[in-house]
Design an enzyme around this catalytic site. Structure first.
Site, PDB file in Angstrom:
ATOM      1  N   GLY A  80       8.642 -75.981 -40.057  1.00 64.39           N
ATOM      2  CA  GLY A  80       9.946 -76.477 -39.615  1.00 64.39           C
ATOM      3  C   GLY A  80       9.732 -77.746 -38.811  1.00 64.39           C
ATOM      4  O   GLY A  80       8.806 -78.513 -39.074  1.00 64.39           O
ATOM      5  N   ASN A  81      10.574 -77.957 -37.809  1.00 66.07           N
ATOM      6  CA  ASN A  81      10.461 -79.186 -37.007  1.00 66.07           C
ATOM      7  C   ASN A  81       9.056 -79.316 -36.412  1.00 66.07           C
ATOM      8  O   ASN A  81       8.367 -80.318 -36.626  1.00 66.07           O
ATOM      9  CB  ASN A  81      11.530 -79.170 -35.897  1.00 66.07           C
ATOM     10  CG  ASN A  81      11.368 -80.334 -34.950  1.00 66.07           C
ATOM     11  OD1 ASN A  81      10.430 -80.373 -34.160  1.00 66.07           O
ATOM     12  ND2 ASN A  81      12.240 -81.314 -35.033  1.00 66.07           N
ATOM     13  N   GLY A 137       6.101 -77.455 -36.824  1.00 65.35           N
ATOM     14  CA  GLY A 137       4.942 -77.345 -37.721  1.00 65.35           C
ATOM     15  C   GLY A 137       4.787 -78.553 -38.622  1.00 65.35           C
ATOM     16  O   GLY A 137       3.668 -79.046 -38.828  1.00 65.35           O
ATOM     17  N   GLY A 165       4.157 -72.152 -40.200  1.00 66.87           N
ATOM     18  CA  GLY A 165       5.497 -72.680 -39.927  1.00 66.87           C
ATOM     19  C   GLY A 165       5.562 -74.136 -40.337  1.00 66.87           C
ATOM     20  O   GLY A 165       4.674 -74.923 -39.996  1.00 66.87           O
ATOM     21  N   LYS A 219      16.756 -71.184 -19.898  1.00 68.29           N
ATOM     22  CA  LYS A 219      16.864 -70.909 -21.345  1.00 68.29           C
ATOM     23  C   LYS A 219      18.132 -70.116 -21.585  1.00 68.29           C
ATOM     24  O   LYS A 219      18.533 -69.317 -20.729  1.00 68.29           O
ATOM     25  CB  LYS A 219      15.654 -70.076 -21.820  1.00 68.29           C
ATOM     26  CG  LYS A 219      15.363 -70.205 -23.294  1.00 68.29           C
ATOM     27  CD  LYS A 219      14.621 -71.492 -23.579  1.00 68.29           C
ATOM     28  CE  LYS A 219      14.133 -71.606 -24.983  1.00 68.29           C
ATOM     29  NZ  LYS A 219      13.127 -72.678 -25.130  1.00 68.29           N
TER      30      LYS A 219
HETATM   31  P1  NAD Z   1      12.283 -74.320 -37.054  1.00 70.78           P
HETATM   32  O1  NAD Z   1      13.378 -73.341 -37.262  1.00 70.78           O
HETATM   33  O2  NAD Z   1      12.523 -75.756 -37.357  1.00 70.78           O
HETATM   34  O3  NAD Z   1      10.985 -73.895 -37.917  1.00 70.78           O
HETATM   35  C1  NAD Z   1      10.449 -72.622 -37.929  1.00 70.78           C
HETATM   36  C2  NAD Z   1       9.494 -72.514 -39.126  1.00 70.78           C
HETATM   37  O4  NAD Z   1       8.893 -71.232 -39.119  1.00 70.78           O
HETATM   38  C3  NAD Z   1      10.156 -72.665 -40.487  1.00 70.78           C
HETATM   39  O5  NAD Z   1       9.315 -73.421 -41.316  1.00 70.78           O
HETATM   40  C4  NAD Z   1      10.207 -71.236 -41.012  1.00 70.78           C
HETATM   41  O6  NAD Z   1      10.165 -71.193 -42.418  1.00 70.78           O
HETATM   42  C5  NAD Z   1       8.939 -70.686 -40.420  1.00 70.78           C
HETATM   43  N1  NAD Z   1       8.930 -69.223 -40.361  1.00 70.78           N
HETATM   44  C6  NAD Z   1       9.934 -68.404 -40.004  1.00 70.78           C
HETATM   45  N2  NAD Z   1       9.546 -67.125 -40.105  1.00 70.78           N
HETATM   46  C7  NAD Z   1       8.266 -67.157 -40.540  1.00 70.78           C
HETATM   47  C8  NAD Z   1       7.320 -66.160 -40.847  1.00 70.78           C
HETATM   48  N3  NAD Z   1       7.624 -64.861 -40.727  1.00 70.78           N
HETATM   49  N4  NAD Z   1       6.085 -66.555 -41.245  1.00 70.78           N
HETATM   50  C9  NAD Z   1       5.787 -67.853 -41.369  1.00 70.78           C
HETATM   51  N5  NAD Z   1       6.640 -68.851 -41.096  1.00 70.78           N
HETATM   52  C10 NAD Z   1       7.867 -68.495 -40.689  1.00 70.78           C
HETATM   53  O7  NAD Z   1      11.832 -74.115 -35.543  1.00 70.78           O
HETATM   54  P2  NAD Z   1      10.983 -75.127 -34.659  1.00 70.78           P
HETATM   55  O8  NAD Z   1      11.911 -75.955 -33.846  1.00 70.78           O
HETATM   56  O9  NAD Z   1       9.947 -75.768 -35.500  1.00 70.78           O
HETATM   57  O10 NAD Z   1      10.313 -74.094 -33.622  1.00 70.78           O
HETATM   58  C11 NAD Z   1       9.146 -73.351 -33.953  1.00 70.78           C
HETATM   59  C12 NAD Z   1       8.561 -72.780 -32.670  1.00 70.78           C
HETATM   60  O11 NAD Z   1       8.253 -73.844 -31.760  1.00 70.78           O
HETATM   61  C13 NAD Z   1       9.480 -71.831 -31.878  1.00 70.78           C
HETATM   62  O12 NAD Z   1       8.666 -70.867 -31.242  1.00 70.78           O
HETATM   63  C14 NAD Z   1      10.118 -72.737 -30.817  1.00 70.78           C
HETATM   64  O13 NAD Z   1      10.561 -72.025 -29.676  1.00 70.78           O
HETATM   65  C15 NAD Z   1       8.891 -73.617 -30.514  1.00 70.78           C
HETATM   66  N6  NAD Z   1       9.213 -74.908 -29.883  1.00 70.78           N
HETATM   67  C16 NAD Z   1      10.072 -75.783 -30.483  1.00 70.78           C
HETATM   68  C17 NAD Z   1      10.308 -77.011 -29.877  1.00 70.78           C
HETATM   69  C18 NAD Z   1      11.173 -78.056 -30.539  1.00 70.78           C
HETATM   70  O14 NAD Z   1      11.271 -79.180 -30.005  1.00 70.78           O
HETATM   71  N7  NAD Z   1      11.773 -77.784 -31.696  1.00 70.78           N
HETATM   72  C19 NAD Z   1       9.709 -77.338 -28.649  1.00 70.78           C
HETATM   73  C20 NAD Z   1       8.838 -76.415 -28.066  1.00 70.78           C
HETATM   74  C21 NAD Z   1       8.595 -75.198 -28.690  1.00 70.78           C
END
Ligand code: NAD
Length: 431
Positions: free
Chosen positions: A230-231, A233, A228, A110
């Site tokens: 984002g991607n 959620g 959440g 990482k």
């Molecule tokens: P992202 O930036 O696309 O989305 C994050 C979401 O969380 C957004 O909707 C944001 O508005 C929301 N958020 C931020 N702060 C917040 C708060 N205080 N309360 C509520 N919601 C809040 O990120 P992502 O890629 O969706 O990643 C989310 C999690 O999943 C992270 O922990 C990341 O490490 C993990 N993850 C991501 C992937 C991937 O392929 N993208 C893979 C494995 C794990």
């Protein structure tokens, strides 16, 4: 951020009592555990770029390489002000277990840069991405360490990075590897894989469906709240709804919405794209939902499954007792602290751990790497047809371990499987 490293180490300790009796040579076992509690390699330093105004600025840059006994290091790159050595170390340890659980031929890595990318222009961001690759080029490569996007990094940043890597290798006169496979999460026109976008959320839903079957839960009677949007959620919520689960609450960083009859998740996803916020969708009556007073209220709703899919450390010793959901399904990395998990366990709350639930992303990154190395690209149907059995069999392995042992958590079951795979390879290699 020091605490998330402590969390990662505590989780290793919690698997030891079950693993240790399986290894008669205590000395070797202890030596390997000691190794697994540190990272093989931490690359840290400062990188400098010229800003648009001509001034120079330095940024702290990191890459943690935890363990490569099972294959090249694999894991994302974050651009975030809180990125530090302890954070990347913890996240790289989790990647080792995630790759082992899903049987990917990788170890854990990482990295990231301590920066708020919102303060930079696109040109500055590009210079930063390229400077990072120059800083790291000796330590990464298709058979060495394969980074991917993570928080605040995306396919565009991977494009700049892979381009810089190929430039460096050309300058060195060393193009004897397919350096396209140095990074995953690339755009489709630069060696990316079909299906990568939605893979983490969808992979989680394959696990969710298997879990519901094992627990004899009816999807249409199972209420789910997702923190959440984002991607991870949003794709998780969309696929869960498609599979028939009742998604009743969602939130982004500003607003939490709910409707216990079920939300129209497709409408929410389209509306969020158009209007930019969940609040606007309720106010404009585009969706039928109520707004919760605070986003954190979503965590305490009386639902069947709570899905943290946003941030680390959201369920802590301070709030764990307030969780009403009997099941927590971790789609974010590290959303539950070990202290919180103790309280949850006492309250009979089952936690499906991140290293299993969100492994669909790295699994599809693996498919991208395979496609790059063979120069032959698969359809989305083919990619997803490989992801589905991989996630289902990973769940089955963990669930069998969990149900066969009394008094262990699902996380401990996952760790036992993952750590055993890594330890066995280390022993086979003569550790
Ligand atoms: P992202 O930036 O696309 O989305 C994050 C979401 O969380 C957004 O909707 C944001 O508005 C929301 N958020 C931020 N702060 C917040 C708060 N205080 N309360 C509520 N919601 C809040 O990120 P992502 O890629 O969706 O990643 C989310 C999690 O999943 C992270 O922990 C990341 O490490 C993990 N993850 C991501 C992937 C991937 O392929 N993208 C893979 C494995 C794990």
């Amino acid at each position: 951020m020091a605490d998330i490293l402590q969390n990662a180490l505590t989780q290793i300790d919690q698997a030891i009592p079950i693993l240790e009796p399986q290894y008669p040579n205590r000395e070797i076992f202890q030596r390997i555990i000691k190794k697994l509690k540190t990272v093989n390699n931490l690359i840290e330093g400062e990188i400098e770029i010229t800003l648009d105004n001509g001034k120079k600025q330095k940024f702290a840059a990191y890459r943690s390489q935890h363990n490569d006994a099972r294959g090249p290091y694999k894991g994302g790159l974050r651009f975030h002000p809180q990125v530090c050595a302890t954070e990347v170390k913890a996240l790289s340890i989790w990647m080792t277990w995630k790759c082992a659980i899903t049987n990917l031929p990788y170890g854990g890595g990482k990295g990231g840069i301590a920066v708020d990318p919102k303060t930079l222009s696109q040109e500055e961001l590009q210079r930063l991405a390229r400077a990072y690759v120059r800083f790291l080029s000796k330590n990464i490569g298709p058979w060495q360490d394969v980074p991917a996007p993570d928080v605040n990094t995306n396919a565009q940043i991977m494009s700049w990075m892979v381009d810089e890597m190929i430039k460096i290798k050309k300058e060195e006169g060393n193009l004897n590897q397919n350096y396209l496979a140095t990074f995953t999460g690339k755009p489709l026109n630069l060696g990316g894989s079909q299906g990568r976008d939605e893979a983490t959320g969808l992979g989680g839903c394959y696990v969710l469906r298997s879990f519901a079957k094992a627990k004899q839960m009816q999807p249409n009677e199972t209420k789910i709240a997702v923190q959440g949007f984002g991607n991870v959620g949003s794709w998780f919520a969309r696929h869960a709804a498609k599979m028939g689960f009742k998604v009743v609450a969602l939130c982004d960083s500003k607003t939490a919405i709910y409707n216990f009859e079920g939300l129209d998740v497709e409408k929410v996803a389209a509306g969020k794209k158009e209007y930019g916020s969940l609040a606007a969708l309720v106010e404009k009556k585009i969706i039928n939902a109520q707004i919760l007073p605070a986003t954190t209220d979503l965590l305490y709703l009386p639902v069947d499954i709570l899905v943290p899919a946003a941030l680390e450390n959201v369920i802590t010793a301070e709030n764990a007792a307030q969780i009403k959901a009997p099941i927590i399904f971790e789609m974010a990395n590290g959303p539950t602290t070990p202290e919180a998990e103790e309280i949850l366990q006492k309250n009979k709350v089952l936690v499906i751990p991140d290293v299993l639930a969100n492994a669909g992303g790295v699994s599809t990154s693996y498919f991208e790497w395979v496609q790059n190395l063979q120069g032959y690209y698969w359809s989305k149907t083919e990619v997803l047809s490989k992801l589905e059995p991989l996630m289902e069999s990973s769940f089955t392995d963990v669930w069998q371990m969990y149900t066969a042992n009394k008094n262990i958590s699902v996380r401990q079951a996952a760790y036992i499987i993952a750590m055993k795979k890594v330890i066995d390879v280390m022993i086979a290699r003569g550790e």
